[in-house]
Design a protein around this motif. Structure first.
Motif, PDB file in Angstrom:
ATOM      1  N   PHE A 152       0.786  -1.241   0.000  1.00  0.00           N
ATOM      2  CA  PHE A 152       0.000   0.000   0.000  1.00  0.00           C
ATOM      3  C   PHE A 152       0.817   1.291   0.000  1.00  0.00           C
ATOM      4  O   PHE A 152       0.255   2.373   0.053  1.00  0.00           O
ATOM      5  CB  PHE A 152      -0.998  -0.020   1.171  1.00  0.00           C
ATOM      6  N   THR A 170       3.799   0.918  13.226  1.00  0.00           N
ATOM      7  CA  THR A 170       3.235   0.391  11.974  1.00  0.00           C
ATOM      8  C   THR A 170       4.262   0.520  10.852  1.00  0.00           C
ATOM      9  O   THR A 170       5.053   1.463  10.813  1.00  0.00           O
ATOM     10  CB  THR A 170       1.981   1.169  11.547  1.00  0.00           C
ATOM     11  N   LEU A 215       3.484   4.581   6.979  1.00  0.00           N
ATOM     12  CA  LEU A 215       3.282   5.902   7.575  1.00  0.00           C
ATOM     13  C   LEU A 215       1.792   6.204   7.763  1.00  0.00           C
ATOM     14  O   LEU A 215       1.373   6.745   8.782  1.00  0.00           O
ATOM     15  CB  LEU A 215       3.924   6.950   6.652  1.00  0.00           C
ATOM     16  N   HIS A 216       0.973   5.839   6.759  1.00  0.00           N
ATOM     17  CA  HIS A 216      -0.452   6.201   6.821  1.00  0.00           C
ATOM     18  C   HIS A 216      -1.212   5.469   7.929  1.00  0.00           C
ATOM     19  O   HIS A 216      -2.351   5.828   8.225  1.00  0.00           O
ATOM     20  CB  HIS A 216      -1.132   5.972   5.455  1.00  0.00           C
ATOM     21  N   ASP A 217      -0.626   4.437   8.520  1.00  0.00           N
ATOM     22  CA  ASP A 217      -1.324   3.706   9.578  1.00  0.00           C
ATOM     23  C   ASP A 217      -1.027   4.232  10.976  1.00  0.00           C
ATOM     24  O   ASP A 217      -1.499   3.667  11.961  1.00  0.00           O
ATOM     25  CB  ASP A 217      -0.990   2.212   9.492  1.00  0.00           C
ATOM     26  N   ARG A 224      -1.310   6.802  14.134  1.00  0.00           N
ATOM     27  CA  ARG A 224      -2.302   7.732  14.719  1.00  0.00           C
ATOM     28  C   ARG A 224      -1.850   9.166  14.462  1.00  0.00           C
ATOM     29  O   ARG A 224      -2.640  10.023  14.117  1.00  0.00           O
ATOM     30  CB  ARG A 224      -2.398   7.542  16.236  1.00  0.00           C
ATOM     31  N   ASP A 225      -0.564   9.401  14.719  1.00  0.00           N
ATOM     32  CA  ASP A 225       0.004  10.732  14.523  1.00  0.00           C
ATOM     33  C   ASP A 225       1.332  10.562  13.791  1.00  0.00           C
ATOM     34  O   ASP A 225       2.344  10.247  14.415  1.00  0.00           O
ATOM     35  CB  ASP A 225       0.228  11.398  15.892  1.00  0.00           C
ATOM     36  N   PRO A 226       1.320  10.739  12.465  1.00  0.00           N
ATOM     37  CA  PRO A 226       2.551  10.494  11.702  1.00  0.00           C
ATOM     38  C   PRO A 226       3.734  11.345  12.159  1.00  0.00           C
ATOM     39  O   PRO A 226       4.879  10.960  11.942  1.00  0.00           O
ATOM     40  CB  PRO A 226       2.140  10.851  10.266  1.00  0.00           C
TER      41      PRO A 226
END
Lengths: 385, 133
Positions: free
Chosen positions: A133, A243, A246-248, A250-252
């Protein structure tokens, strides 16, 4: 659990080693660390590497490096955690010695990136990210860091020029490191006018593609006796994860794995961030330096960039950073980087850092990051005088 | 892209199908077998609205395998209306007009072609919403 001591350091120069193979680089660093420690007795070898399978068609580096380093027959395995492979191999060696099962463990980080064209290296590096992804939609590893940096600029109201002190500092320190790839100074003005690689990341925000190997010999207290010049003690070596994508998160903009591993390291060592005398951060991109300073508790959230501009990161500052040039200017042979960082901390603790010597360096910390922050290895070392 | 991988991920890539946890209500995209918030395995597939806004963006000049010929192209993290962030390319937009906070919607587009004998990979991209009338 037994105490663990670092008694030997070996490094090859970081650069484009067209004349030296993966195995030669790894073996050279290994031999240098053993010579430094003044011993040939090693019970186990742990090799950190990320890209040999992709770029050299070679996995199975444990026995390969052992054989060519004159250690045929010993326990030897490779450890992979993307750009955090070197730190993860160090953690494995630390556990082996701390457990009492192994008296002396050699850690070798090795990477050979320059045999292949840039697009193959780009493809290799993105395997640190989520293959289903992130890379399958066209993200490169640089672009993932650019997404972080763009968001940071907006949320924390800073400009990309504000990152210049990190780059100026790293290059200034690399000038005096004979192992560094870029031994030249860079000015804030030069940083400001660089071409973009993935906006807002410029050429000078990025660490270079290169080859290199570094090694550290770890021993039990008994074995360390009489070995090595100025041994150092490993006060903590911890791994935190997050994770893969990166998109997973909570706060990148929070490196949660770095928060986890550094908190645990401080707890184990019984120290606070203010007790650290120097910090080798994972400055693969300048945004990572800012996020690491925040996650490790050296700066408040959103204040990492201001910390860089405060003068604190200079050799004579409160928290000297990237003291031998960092990933940015020493170079970032990805799977070897974590071992270079630790070798550099050890040079500082032994008082052997030359013109970059941090005065009275007693506690040093290295933080090695895999991917965009999915693996973070934090290591705290203390001088033994 | 390998055919089995394409087949496994097609409902996510074609229909933006994620998962919703039956225990805590958390929506996930990409889909997960275990809820990332509470760890429950009781998750069901859910097709997401495809509406969201740009969380961050950049331009790729050197892409991974299969994307080199399309560079430069815009990429973004999009905050979906249902909560998750998704990484995707942007399309049908003036690069100079892109900004954080800009509303976008999902469209299905060609992502890449794997040579004359390989598959043509389609998937989601995001664009500024088309306004009716």
């Amino acid at each position: 659990m037994s105490e663990v001591f670092a008694v030997g350091i070996g490094q090859t120069e970081v650069g484009e080693h067209w004349d030296r193979s993966l195995r030669q680089l790894g073996a050279a660093a290994a031999r240098a660390a053993l010579a430094d420690a003044g011993t040939d007795r090693v019970d186990a070898l742990y090799v950190g590497n990320m890209l040999a399978g992709d770029l050299s068609g070679q996995h199975h580096l444990g026995p390969l490096i052992a054989e060519h380093a004159g250690l045929l027959g010993i326990e030897a395995v490779a450890v992979e955690a993307a750009c955090g492979s070197g730190g993860a191999a160090f953690r494995t060696a630390f556990l082996a010695v701390a457990s009492g099962h192994v008296e002396a463990a050699l850690v070798v980080g090795v990477e050979k990136m320059t045999d292949r064209p840039g697009k193959e290296v780009t493809q290799g590096l993105v395997t640190a990210a989520d293959a289903d992804f992130e890379s399958q939609i066209g993200l490169s590893f640089v672009a993932i860091n650019a997404l972080l940096m763009r968001r940071y600029l907006l949320e924390h109201r800073v400009s990309r020029d504000d990152f210049a002190p990190f780059i100026v500092n790293a290059h200034a320190n690399a000038v005096h490191n004979p192992m560094a790839m870029y031994r030249f100074a860079v000015s804030a003005a030069e940083f400001s006018r660089q071409a973009m690689v993935a906006d807002p990341i410029s050429v000078l925000d990025s660490s270079p593609v290169c080859d290199g190997a570094a090694a550290v010999l770890l021993c039990s207290r008994d074995r360390a006796r009489g070995l090595g010049r100025n041994a150092a003690r490993v006060r903590a070596c911890t791994v935190g994860t997050d994770t893969i994508a990166l998109h997973d998160r909570r706060d990148p903009l929070e490196l949660a794995a770095a928060v986890r591993s550094s908190r645990r390291a401080y707890e184990l060592a019984g120290i606070q961030p203010r007790d650290i005398d120097l910090f080798e951060a994972h400055d693969a991109f300048s945004i990572m330096t800012a996020l690491s300073l925040e996650a490790a508790g050296f700066a408040e959230r959103g204040r990492g960039v201001a910390f860089g501009a405060s003068g604190a990161i200079a050799i004579d500052g409160d928290l000297p950073l990237s003291t031998m040039g960092g990933l940015k200017a020493r170079g970032h042979p990805v799977g070897a980087t974590g071992v270079y960082q630790i070798a550099e901390v050890l040079l500082q603790l032994r008082g052997e850092a030359g013109q970059n010597q941090v005065k009275n360096a007693t506690l040093g910390m290295a933080q090695n990051i895999g991917g965009s922050g999915a693996t973070v290895v934090t290591t705290v070392l203390e001088a033994v005088r | 892209m390998e055919v089995p991988r394409h087949w496994r991920t097609q409902s996510a890539r074609y229909a933006l199908e994620g998962t919703v946890c039956q225990r805590c209500g958390e929506t996930s995209f990409p889909p997960r077998d275990l809820c990332s918030r509470c760890g429950s395995g009781e998750v069901i597939a859910k097709r997401l609205s495809g509406r969201g806004e740009i969380y961050s963006y950049s331009t790729v000049f050197q892409g991974p395998n299969g994307f080199a010929e399309y560079a430069p192209y815009l990429v973004a993290l999009v905050r979906l209306a249902e909560g998750p962030l998704v990484a995707a390319q942007l399309t049908d937009v003036d690069p100079d007009a892109v900004q954080i906070g800009m509303p976008v919607e999902m469209v299905t587009r060609r992502l890449r072609e794997d040579g004359p004998k390989g598959i043509v990979v389609y998937g989601y991209k995001f664009r500024p919403p088309l306004v009716a009338g």
